[in-house]
Design an enzyme around this catalytic site. Structure first.
Site, PDB file in Angstrom:
ATOM      1  N   GLU A 125      -3.193   8.038  -4.109  1.00 27.42           N
ATOM      2  CA  GLU A 125      -3.649   7.124  -5.368  1.00 27.42           C
ATOM      3  C   GLU A 125      -4.845   7.971  -5.628  1.00 27.42           C
ATOM      4  OE1 GLU A 125      -1.939   2.800  -4.567  1.00 27.42           O
ATOM      5  OE2 GLU A 125      -3.935   2.804  -6.019  1.00 27.42           O
ATOM      6  N   ARG A 150       0.778  -1.141  -0.230  1.00 30.98           N
ATOM      7  CA  ARG A 150      -0.087   0.055   0.052  1.00 30.98           C
ATOM      8  C   ARG A 150       0.882   1.281   0.056  1.00 30.98           C
ATOM      9  NH1 ARG A 150      -3.364  -2.658  -1.301  1.00 30.98           N
ATOM     10  NH2 ARG A 150      -5.500  -3.262  -0.539  1.00 30.98           N
ATOM     11  N   HIS A 208      -1.194   0.352  -9.693  1.00 29.10           N
ATOM     12  CA  HIS A 208      -1.934  -0.599  -8.687  1.00 29.10           C
ATOM     13  C   HIS A 208      -2.454  -1.700  -9.503  1.00 29.10           C
ATOM     14  CE1 HIS A 208      -3.985  -0.867  -4.460  1.00 29.10           C
ATOM     15  NE2 HIS A 208      -3.737  -2.009  -4.786  1.00 29.10           N
TER      16      HIS A 208
HETATM   17  C1  DGY Z   1      -5.347  -6.247  -2.815  1.00 26.64           C
HETATM   18  O1  DGY Z   1      -5.808  -7.302  -3.183  1.00 26.64           O
HETATM   19  O2  DGY Z   1      -5.037  -5.719  -1.754  1.00 26.64           O
HETATM   20  C2  DGY Z   1      -4.608  -5.428  -3.968  1.00 26.64           C
HETATM   21  O3  DGY Z   1      -4.019  -4.333  -3.696  1.00 26.64           O
HETATM   22  C3  DGY Z   1      -5.767  -5.275  -5.026  1.00 26.64           C
HETATM   23  O4  DGY Z   1      -5.346  -5.896  -6.182  1.00 26.64           O
END
Ligand code: DGY
Length: 326
Positions: free
Chosen positions: A268, A239, A292
């Site tokens: 983002e 993240r 992402h």
């Molecule tokens: C997740 O699954 O948390 C990813 O960041 C999204 O694809």
């Protein structure tokens, strides 16, 4: 029973929900559902299938009303959901840590590692733009990955898959840090548990695989970036806010690290919170940016869709959720 899906997702899960006899309402526009629309559409739902771009707070839970039993987040991460508000209202929250997703995100981290080491994006740009003027012994020298040290921060499913692939395929020395040691990884892959500071100081590539929680916000800050080798690369498929993006840009500008592969960003869809930092990241050739998309394969996304639906079906049938978020 009524299910609301906040945006169209791959169809495996939608088919399951329809086959289970539920009424399935999907927000039709291909964009993040506006807050006002979200509050309206969840009213009277038994389940919400949400995305990581939806902020699910007490306001949404309240708008849904007393029938709401489950929020199935279509993501492994669930930092977009207020878990304690859900708990207070007796609503179960689930996520989608399907095996396919762990493989796919680990693959993407590997793709970023190799693309950085072999300068693939820069090389493609040069070749595509007629800037290749003949073989040159010094053109685009990169670095080998084989035999290097990779520091893995967070050894859940994704981090563990990354370790397995790197050790099996590329003879990598693994350092890892986590809240507790993982004896299986140590035994199988000779991974060495080290404090974060040591991992940063000794790794050639550092890959982040932690959830975003208060303890991991800006885990990689200016002080810790300072510990990394000048030749090291930082990879983030976790993240955005796990890295202090301003500190990262400062480190890149000062050549305190060699580069970064970033799939996620603070603020983002911008690349960084500050405009000038975003502009820097966008023009730096030692930085590879992906939007992402670390889990964006058909296999992973269909598995996520199916698991989100299976979670809803389980909870609405008064069975335990398959993958509760916790
Ligand atoms: C997740 O699954 O948390 C990813 O960041 C999204 O694809």
């Amino acid at each position: 029973m009524k299910i609301f899906i906040t945006r169209r997702i791959p169809d495996a899960g939608i088919k399951l929900l329809k086959a289970a006899g539920y009424s399935v309402d999907i927000y039709k526009e291909d964009r993040v559902i506006p807050r006002k629309e979200l509050l309206k559409r969840v009213t009277g739902c038994d389940a919400i299938l949400s995305l990581l771009t939806d902020k699910i707070d007490d306001g949404v839970l309240k708008a849904a009303g007393p029938k709401l039993k489950v929020i199935a987040n279509y993501a492994v991460g669930f930092d977009n959901i207020d878990l304690s508000a859900a708990k207070k209202r007796g609503v179960i929250v689930t996520n989608t840590p399907a095996p396919e997703v762990s493989e796919t995100v680990a693959e993407h981290a590997i793709a970023l590692i190799f693309a950085l080491a072999h300068r693939i994006v820069e090389a493609d740009h040069i070749t595509r733009n007629n800037k290749y003027h003949g073989w040159d012994p010094n053109l685009l020298l990169g670095t080998d990955v084989i035999g290097k040290t990779v520091g893995v921060i967070g050894t859940g499913r994704i981090g563990a898959n990354l370790i397995r692939r790197l050790v099996d395929g590329f003879d990598i020395r693994i350092l890892y840090s986590d809240v507790q040691p993982n004896k299986e990884l140590e035994k199988k892959y000779h991974a060495t548990y080290v404090p974060l500071e040591k991992l940063l100081a000794q790794s050639d590539f550092v890959s982040l695989h932690v959830p975003l929680v208060p303890a991991t916000h800006h885990l990689i800050n200016a002080k810790r970036l300072q510990l990394m080798k000048k030749t090291a690369y930082l990879i983030n498929t976790a993240r955005g806010p796990v890295i202090d993006s301003h500190a990262l840009v400062q480190a890149l500008k000062a050549k305190r690290i060699a580069g970064a592969g970033l799939d996620v960003f603070e603020g983002e869809p911008q690349f960084a919170l500050k405009k000038q930092d975003s502009a820097y990241l966008q023009q730096a050739w030692n930085v590879i940016l992906t939007p992402h998309t670390a889990s964006a394969t058909i296999e992973a996304r269909q598995a996520m869709s199916k698991l989100a639906a299976d979670n809803i079906i389980a909870v609405l049938s008064e069975k335990p959720a398959l993958t509760p978020a916790r």
